[in-house]
Enzyme design. Structure first.
Site, short mmCIF file in Angstrom:
data_model
loop_
_atom_site.label_atom_id
_atom_site.label_comp_id
_atom_site.label_asym_id
_atom_site.label_seq_id
_atom_site.Cartn_x
_atom_site.Cartn_y
_atom_site.Cartn_z
N CYS A 122 9.53 0.91 2.05
CA CYS A 122 8.10 1.17 1.89
C CYS A 122 7.56 0.72 0.53
O CYS A 122 6.34 0.72 0.32
CB CYS A 122 7.83 2.65 2.10
SG CYS A 122 8.41 3.26 3.70
N HIS A 268 1.26 4.30 -0.65
CA HIS A 268 1.95 4.08 0.62
C HIS A 268 1.52 5.16 1.60
O HIS A 268 1.45 6.35 1.25
CB HIS A 268 3.47 4.13 0.39
CG HIS A 268 4.26 4.28 1.65
ND1 HIS A 268 4.05 3.47 2.74
CD2 HIS A 268 5.24 5.16 2.00
CE1 HIS A 268 4.87 3.84 3.71
NE2 HIS A 268 5.60 4.86 3.29
N ASN A 299 2.76 5.31 9.72
CA ASN A 299 3.54 4.79 8.59
C ASN A 299 4.09 3.42 9.00
O ASN A 299 4.97 3.33 9.85
CB ASN A 299 4.67 5.76 8.27
CG ASN A 299 5.55 5.29 7.13
OD1 ASN A 299 5.54 4.14 6.73
ND2 ASN A 299 6.34 6.20 6.57
#
Length: 343
Positions: A122, A268, A299
């Protein structure tokens, strides 16, 4: 001793354009609830996620990346032939070699651009952005295409109550090019490998080669499960909330600005509660626009920051020239934060 010529690049680098691609299929929480014992209210309260996008058969990692990249190239006002390097951050391209970046560079019509993949979870977009800035300033490429792309639906265990609802698919891309003034600040990045087990793949690929399937996980029908991403939710949450707020502050300090100078915060998109906690810890003023793209995108790991950036600019919530703090963090555990001027 022979004299080596110095590198000749731009004085600074900036993001010139951004593009995004979200798969056409929108998946509500109700679909996730078919396989796990939970509720829509629980998923929303724990993560903030209402829907996510899942890719269809034709929406491959390469296809999504090409769509997002085409938009970024157009937004930057350059031709694909001007791209000197293509950097792709992904953990969901399943061919060990060659790098998917080479296929993307070719299909976009670049002139034999340098191309490679990176695996930084990420934080991958931040890693790619840092590499791109270095290439532009060093002079090895005038324009660099940085792509974050994931098909995490391929790595999701739909029977895992802790993660089944989290992940989505998509691609985000930016063009990094020369600038006459600083527009990408110093990067604060690093890794904490002692915590690597908190986010990991359930089964390594080589277990399938060994042939002993007796200890491989199986689903409710007794079928061997494909490797998936799993995590220790509470441990990751605590690390992200307490440690990443410190990293974000370090990035502000390195850029020589304060929270009051910010226009936009693009973390993020892992969890709305993490985002809200970071906003509180950093004491961001009310005028700062905060990306919460996770609500409808989920996500998307390396793609989450450029996708969120693209949406904020497209909706007018952020504008060209705004000062934004971006921070990515995840599997590794790895992280990267910097301050940028939005394209």
């Amino acid at each position: 001793m022979a004299k080596i010529n110095p590198s000749k690049g731009a004085p600074y680098a900036r993001i010139l354009g951004v593009g995004g691609y979200r798969p056409t299929r929108v998946v509500p929480n109700e679909v996730i609830l078919e396989k796990i014992d939970s509720s829509d209210e629980w998923i929303r309260s724990r993560s903030g996620i209402e829907t996510r996008h899942w890719a269809g058969p034709e929406e491959t990692v390469a296809a999504m990346a090409i769509e997002a990249s085409g938009k970024a190239i157009a937004d930057a006002g350059i031709d694909a032939e001007q791209i000197g390097a293509v950097v792709v951050s992904t953990v969901s391209h399943f061919s060990q070699t060659p790098a998917i970046a080479t296929e993307i560079a070719d299909k976009l019509g670049t002139n034999k651009a340098a191309a490679f993949d990176i695996s930084a979870g990420c934080a991958g977009f931040g890693y790619g952005l840092t590499l791109a800035k270095g290439m532009v300033v060093e002079g090895s490429a005038e324009h660099v295409l940085v792509i974050g792309v994931e098909r995490l639906s391929d790595l999701t265990d739909l029977e895992d109550r802790a993660t089944a609802f989290l992940f989505g698919d998509g691609a985000g891309a930016v063009i990094v090019g020369p600038s006459r003034e600083p527009a990408i600040g110093p990067t604060v990045w690093g890794s904490e490998g002692d915590k690597a087990a908190t986010i990991k793949q359930t089964v390594s690929w080589d277990r399938f080669r060994i042939g002993d399937v007796s200890e491989l996980p199986v689903d409710s029908e007794g079928n061997i499960k494909f490797p998936a991403i799993t995590q220790e939710g509470q441990a990751v949450f605590r690390w992200a909330v307490f440690e990443m707020a410190k990293v974000a502050q370090q990035a502000l300090d390195a850029a020589g600005i304060t929270a009051d100078d910010l226009d936009v915060f693009i973390p993020h998109q892992a969890n709305v509660r993490i985002i809200d906690s970071m906003v509180k810890t950093l004491k961001l003023p009310e005028h700062v626009t905060v990306a919460r793209d996770i609500r409808t995108t989920g996500n998307t790991s390396a793609a989450s920051i450029p996708l969120a950036m693209e949406r904020l600019l497209a909706t007018g919530e952020a504008k060209s020239g705004d000062t934004a703090l971006v921070i990515g963090f995840g599997a590794g555990l790895v992280y990267a934060a910097t301050v940028v001027t939005l394209p």
